[in-house]
Each structure stands twice: as structure tokens, then as C-alpha cells.
Design an enzyme around this catalytic site. Structure first.
Site, short mmCIF file in Angstrom:
data_model
loop_
_atom_site.label_atom_id
_atom_site.label_comp_id
_atom_site.label_asym_id
_atom_site.label_seq_id
_atom_site.Cartn_x
_atom_site.Cartn_y
_atom_site.Cartn_z
CD GLU A 80 -3.08 -0.81 0.15
OE1 GLU A 80 -3.19 0.32 -0.33
OE2 GLU A 80 -3.79 -1.77 -0.20
CB SER A 130 -50.63 -30.29 -7.15
OG SER A 130 -50.63 -31.69 -7.38
#
Length: 688
Positions: free
Chosen positions: A110, A378
């Protein structure tokens, strides 16, 4: 000398001010070039910088408390979840407990010159400015660790040159107030590492399940690579990208002299084991996580932006209905069982999801079963009969209810069984078949109109999962999700319009306000007459003799619904004019359901819908134009007479209803009075 006198006479007398101006002019003329063009600017610059530094040192740092959290809110403004950089999952760790390997890895990748520069790195800034100038906008930061900390603590996430200048000034001020060691410590305890973890302490516990002080070099390098892109390099989501990033960090550590190549290779080869991350969401976690993902995909909000704050996400959630959904599952499932359940409810007019529960416990199982693909059984028959009504079938069409073997594709046989092998052993109307969930009727209908027609209807109504044109298609053997089934039934509930389910109404960020724009316009995919017919037919499921009648006690008004059961799945899907709800119950491992477990979906659905009927009351549907109301005898499917003991009321497209009266129960009419006939001798006596 007239000329000399004339020249002398035009000069005014020398006063004090004139002598000063003359001397200053002489100084500028007589001064060397380096004094005029180097010394003076340096002096002015030094004076200005000194003044700036004294001002920055004297001024207090901004207050971090003004940071605006990200908020996820319900439709009425109730906060579902919120967080800032402190996060809901953060651990403050002193620098002495953070391993040197993690500190060095972070600095290497960094800000390698962190201890040499003063808040800003001119070299990095010049490179970033050059890249930004070429692109015309800010694309590269060039930020030091101090600048990153300032940005996270004090500034918004906008990428402008003005904000970069402000960032640089605050970074100078921060380094005038605090030591490098303290700044690094704050950075390591503040930076976002993904999945809701802020700081190395939280990240260590999240990813590796251990205190940060126990991290190895390999683990430190893995964590140090995350802040650049927590979602991109997450080892939980993208292990390959995370491993490549770890290699980059280790190579940088070698370049700056923190470790040797041998140590880097050994760390890279070390196998790592990870914990499972669960996002830190307390209220309605399944729904809230779904809303977050929708905000990211539909509104292009990054994970980092969400967790850094300043964003308002207004969702479609109704907190009362959400509580009712959670209570319905909690009160209906056996506490000692591992069986799972899912429930999703939406406004059929808009597709706005009002409640969602994806399982029994998000903390132990964050998998959202609202999106799980299971056999709908169903409940799929709503699609089948919608297609049938558009392909020549009417509510009066009858099919004999008995075990039946079908011949299809010329030489293939398929035998249909009803649930529990219970048959009526007589012809059934469509209403009776839906109420009883008769499989013989369903397969007969499917083969008569053609499975391809049923599949086409399913696609129009919202089913996107694979379907095949088999006889068993009618019985819901092809998996789909509760959300898709809710979408299908919403099409019936709103008069035939396909809607797009969504959880987010609006997103407000510091730069824009975006309102939900469902994909495409609301399009009618089935006639309103057919939608009404199906609604009216499915009311019979909750009537005496229907498969859902036992849960009717929980409701406070009419509703249309359909149950569904397979060996491993139990369903109930239904609606009122204001709300559609789908419920699924089953085991994650497809374990077969017991007899009692097969009936768990009904109570969950009915308990929830009972609350919904009170929360969002509605007037029941009125038949649209183009339908005729007829009362028929279900035994003969002919118009009922006053002698028919059992009748049903159905709606038919104009001209398609039965024309003749029940032949089994002819109408009873009043017989005309007969004139009495007397023998001749009685007539003779009376007339005498």
C-alpha cells in the site's frame, strides 16, 4: 545652458515618499538575478508553508461522528440495518498485538515509503495526476496510507480533484497531530476487509477464526491484499484471484527487503483454511441481503461504497408482514427437526416483495431457499389449467377419476396415480379436479392441449427454469423456485400481467437518487377473463372438500390457493387481490417428508395470509366483461335444476357454457289440475 535649466525645472522637489520609491527601484535594478527570481519566491513560499503548517497544527482534526452510515430501510422508514466505518463487526487491536508480518505486508503493497514521506507522496501524486489528466477524470489515487485513513475517516468517497486537495491538507494535519505508528495503527483498525469486517482484528476472526496476533506470514499477506478490492479478492468468493493477490503482496515484500524469496515461496505454498462469512445483518437478514445484492447489480453500487456509508436504500419490506412470516415459520415447524421452510410475499400489482424468509436461522444457514429450485408439485397446475382455458377447455369439461395409463409418443406408456391412490371413480369437473388436486385430470388435460402449450404458458407467467414436454409436466416434476411460483400466481392475481419481483424502491447516494425501474413495461400475458376464471376455480381449494380446507380457520376472508406435495417437497401458493404468497417446506438434502411434514406448508401460508388480510384488506374480484355465470350440476356438468342436490357456480367465456339442463335431475314442475270424471250413474243422480 537653457536646455539644462529646462530639464531641471520639470522635476518636482524630492519628498520622503519619492525617495522610498526611488530606493526600491534601485534595489530591484541593482539586485542580482538569483535574489529576484529564487530567493524572493522561496522566502514567500516558506513563509506561506510555515503559516499553513502552524494553522494545520493549531486547528483540531474533524470530528469522525459526522460520518453518514449506510442505511437499509423498510417502506415506512424503519431501519433494517446500518453501519459506518466502525462497522457492526469491528475489533480494535493495539499495534503491539498486530504481527510485524502484517504491518510489513500492508506497507509493502500500500505505501512502501510510509515512514519516509510526510503525509503525501509527490512521486505517487505526480504519476496519478498524469494518469488523471490523460483520462480527463480521476481514475488513480496515488494515496498514501495517511491519505487513505483521512479519506475513510473524514471525507466522502467522491473522486474529484477538489476532494484530493482537501485530502492532502487533512493528511498533513493528521501527521502534525499524530505519530506514524499511531496512524498505521488507526489504518489497520479502520480499513475495510470485506464481508462487513473493518480492521485487522475483525478480518482475522472472520477469515481465519483466530486473533490477529496468531496470524502467520501467509495469512498476513492474504489479508494485506484485500483492501485494494475486498469483493474482488475475497478468498471466500474468489479463491483464485485471492491467491494471485497474495503472491503480489509477497513479491512486494521481497522487493522492499521485508522477507526473502525463500520465505515468500514457503508462505505462498502454505495451505490456508477459511471460516464461512455471514454478513452482519440483524433484521430480516434473508430479505436485507437480497436487497443489498439487488442494489449492487441493479444500481451499480459497490460493496465498498455500501460499507463506507452515505447511502440510503429504501426497500419494499413491510415490517408487519415480515414479522408475520417469521412467526408463521417459527410456530409451525417442529423445533427439534432439521426441516427447512421458505416464504416470499409480494404485491401482485407491482412485484414489490413485502416479506421474505429463506430459512429457519440465517446465522446457521444463510442460504436463501426462496431462490432454491425444488419440485413445485401440484402448485404447477395453476399454469396447466390457465393454458387449458385458453385452448378450448372449460370449467364444465369432465375427466374420469380412476387409475389411468396413457399412451403418448405413439409407443410410450405412462400410468398416473392420485395422492394416496384415492380416486373419485366418477367424472370430475375442472373445479373438482383443482380442489381435490386430481392427477388423472391434470395429465389428461396436459396431453390434450399439448405439453408445449403448457411450457409456453409457464414462460409467459414467470417460470424460467428448464421444462420438458412430458406427461408428468402437469404434476410439477420440474424444479422451480418459490419466487418464480409467486411470480406465476401474481400474474393471475393482478388480472393477467407479468410483474418483475424486486426488493429495492430507491437508492440515495451522495451523488444521485435512483428510483426502481422494473425491467420492461407491465405487459399483459394472459386475458383478464382467464385470470378471473382461475382465481374463482382455486377458491375451491379452501372450501369443504378442498386440499387446503383444514387451514381455512386462519383466514379472515376469501383467498385463492393451490397446494402441492411431492416425496420431498410441500408447497402452498395463493393470493388475495393485494398480496400473493408462496411457501415451501422440505429438507436441504432432499430427505423424504413424513406424513405430518407433508402438511406443514398449509398452516404457514394460512397463518401469514390471515395477518395479511388484516394488514392489507381488499375487495374481492368482480368478473370482467366477456364471462357468463352458470350454475351446473358437477355430476353431469349440465345446467343445474331445482332437483340437483349438489351444484357449483362457474364462469364461462361467452358462448362456451353448457346449454342443456341436468338430465339426471330433470326440473320438477307443478302438475296442472285434472278435471274429475264421474260415472254416468253419478252424473244422472246429481243432475236429478
Amino acid at each position: 545652458m537653457p536646455l539644462q535649466q529646462q530639464t531641471t525645472s520639470i522635476h518636482p522637489p524630492h519628498g520622503h515618499g519619492q525617495r522610498h520609491d526611488h530606493s526600491r527601484q534601485n534595489w530591484w535594478v541593482k539586485s542580482p538575478w538569483w535574489a529576484k527570481y529564487v530567493f524572493l519566491p522561496l522566502t514567500l513560499g516558506f513563509t506561506g508553508m510555515t503559516t499553513l503548517l502552524f494553522a494545520l497544527r493549531a486547528a483540531p482534526l474533524p470530528d469522525e461522528s459526522f460520518l453518514d452510515p449506510t442505511r437499509i430501510e423498510t417502506t415506512d422508514g424503519k431501519v433494517l440495518s446500518e453501519w459506518t466505518l466502525r462497522g457492526v463487526r469491528s475489533e480494535q487491536v493495539p499495534i503491539r498485538q498486530i504481527p510485524a508480518s502484517l504491518q510489513e505486508a500492508t506497507l509493502a503493497v500500500e505505501d512502501a515509503r510510509f515512514y519516509q514521506h510526510h503525509a503525501v507522496s509527490p512521486r505517487s501524486m505526480m504519476r496519478a495526476l498524469w494518469v488523471d489528466a490523460k483520462s480527463g477524470h480521476v481514475v488513480e489515487g496515488g494515496s498514501t496510507i495517511t491519505q487513505q485513513l483521512v479519506k475513510n475517516l473524514f471525507l466522502s468517497q467522491e473522486r474529484t480533484l477538489t476532494r484530493k486537495v482537501h485530502e492532502a491538507l487533512l493528511s498533513l494535519q493528521l501527521e502534525l497531530h499524530e505519530s506514524k505508528q499511531d496512524i498505521l495503527n488507526q489504518y489497520l483498525n479502520t480499513i475495510y476487509y470485506g464481508h462487513g469486517a473493518y480492521g485487522v482484528g475483525a478480518a482475522s476472526l472472520l477469515y481465519f477464526g483466530k486473533p490477529v496476533s496468531d496470524l502467520s506470514l501467509a495469512e498476513s499477506a492474504m489479508l494485506a491484499g484485500l483492501p485494494k478490492g475486498p469483493s474482488i479478492y475475497s478468498p471466500l468468493l474468489h479463491p483464485d484471484a485471492a491467491k494471485e493477490r497474495q503472491r503480489t503482496v509477497l513479491d512486494r515484500m521481497v522487493q522492499v527487503g521485508a522477507i526473502t524469496e525463500h520465505e515468500a515461496d514457503a508462505a505462498y505454498q502454505q495451505p490456508l483454511s477459511y471460516h464461512t462469512a455471514v454478513d452482519p445483518i440483524a433484521s430480516a437478514p434473508y430479505f436485507t441481503h437480497t436487497a443489498l445484492e439487488e442494489a449492487k447489480t441493479q444500481y451499480h453500487i459497490t460493496s465498498e461504497a455500501l460499507y463506507r456509508g452515505g447511502i440510503r436504500i429504501t426497500t419494499t419490506l413491510d415490517p408487519v408482514l415480515q414479522h408475520a412470516a417469521e412467526h408463521a415459520i417459527r410456530s409451525s415447524l417442529p423445533p427439534s427437526s432439521n426441516i427447512q421452510a421458505a416464504i416470499v410475499a409480494m404485491d401482485p400489482e407491482t412485484g414489490a416483495i413485502k416479506a421474505m424468509v429463506g430459512g429457519r436461522d440465517y446465522a446457521t444457514s444463510p442460504y436463501n431457499r426462496v431462490f432454491a429450485e425444488r419440485q413445485p408439485g401440484s402448485t404447477f397446475k395453476a399454469v396447466l389449467y390457465t393454458a387449458a382455458l385458453q385452448n378450448g377447455w372449460t370449467p364444465a369439461d369432465q375427466v374420469n377419476s380412476e387409475i389411468t395409463t396413457f399412451l403418448y409418443d405413439k409407443d410410450k406408456m405412462y400410468t398416473v396415480h392420485d395422492y394416496g391412490d384415492f380416486y373419485a371413480h366418477r367424472p370430475l369437473t375442472m373445479r373438482e379436479a383443482i380442489a381435490r388436486s386430481d392427477n388423472v385430470y391434470a395429465v389428461t388435460t396436459n396431453l390434450d392441449i399439448g405439453p408445449d402449450s403448457v411450457i409456453e404458458e409457464a414462460r409467459k407467467m414467470g417460470v424460467t427454469t428448464p421444462l420438458s414436454p412430458y406427461p408428468a409436466l402437469a404434476l410439477g416434476v420440474f424444479p422451480t423456485s418459490p419466487l418464480q411460483m409467486a411470480t406465476v400466481y401474481a400474474t393471475l392475481a393482478n388480472g393477467g400481467y407479468r410483474v418483475v419481483p424486486h426488493t429495492v424502491e430507491q437508492v440515495k447516494s451522495p451523488s444521485a437518487t435512483l428510483t426502481a425501474q422494473p425491467e420492461g413495461d407491465k405487459t399483459q400475458v394472459i386475458p383478464d377473463t382467464v385470470a378471473f376464471q382461475m382465481t374463482d376455480l382455486m377458491k375451491s381449494v379452501l372450501a369443504p372438500g378442498g386440499t387446503g380446507y383444514k387451514v381455512r380457520q386462519y383466514l379472515h376472508g376469501p383467498a385463492a390457493a393451490k397446494t402441492g406435495t411431492t416425496d420431498t417437497d410441500a408447497w402452498m401458493v395463493g393470493y388475495t387481490p393485494k398480496l400473493v404468497c408462496a411457501v415451501w417446506v422440505g429438507y436441504d438434502n432432499n430427505k423424504p417428508l413424513s406424513l405430518n411434514e407433508e402438511h406443514l406448508a398449509g398452516p404457514i401460508w394460512a397463518k401469514f395470509m390471515g395477518t395479511a388480510q388484516q394488514r392489507v384488506p381488499s375487495q374481492w374480484y368482480q368478473p370482467p366483461l366477456g364471462l357468463e355465470k352458470r350454475v351446473i350440476d358437477p355430476v353431469t356438468a349440465e345446467l343445474a335444476t331445482n332437483r340437483c342436490s349438489t351444484t357449483e357456480t362457474d364462469y364461462f367465456a361467452e358462448g362456451t357454457g353448457p346449454k342443456t339442463f341436468c338430465s339426471l335431475h330433470p326440473a320438477q314442475t307443478e302438475e296442472p289440475k285434472q278435471q274429475k270424471h264421474f260415472p254416468w250413474w253419478q252424473k244422472w243422480l246429481w243432475h236429478r
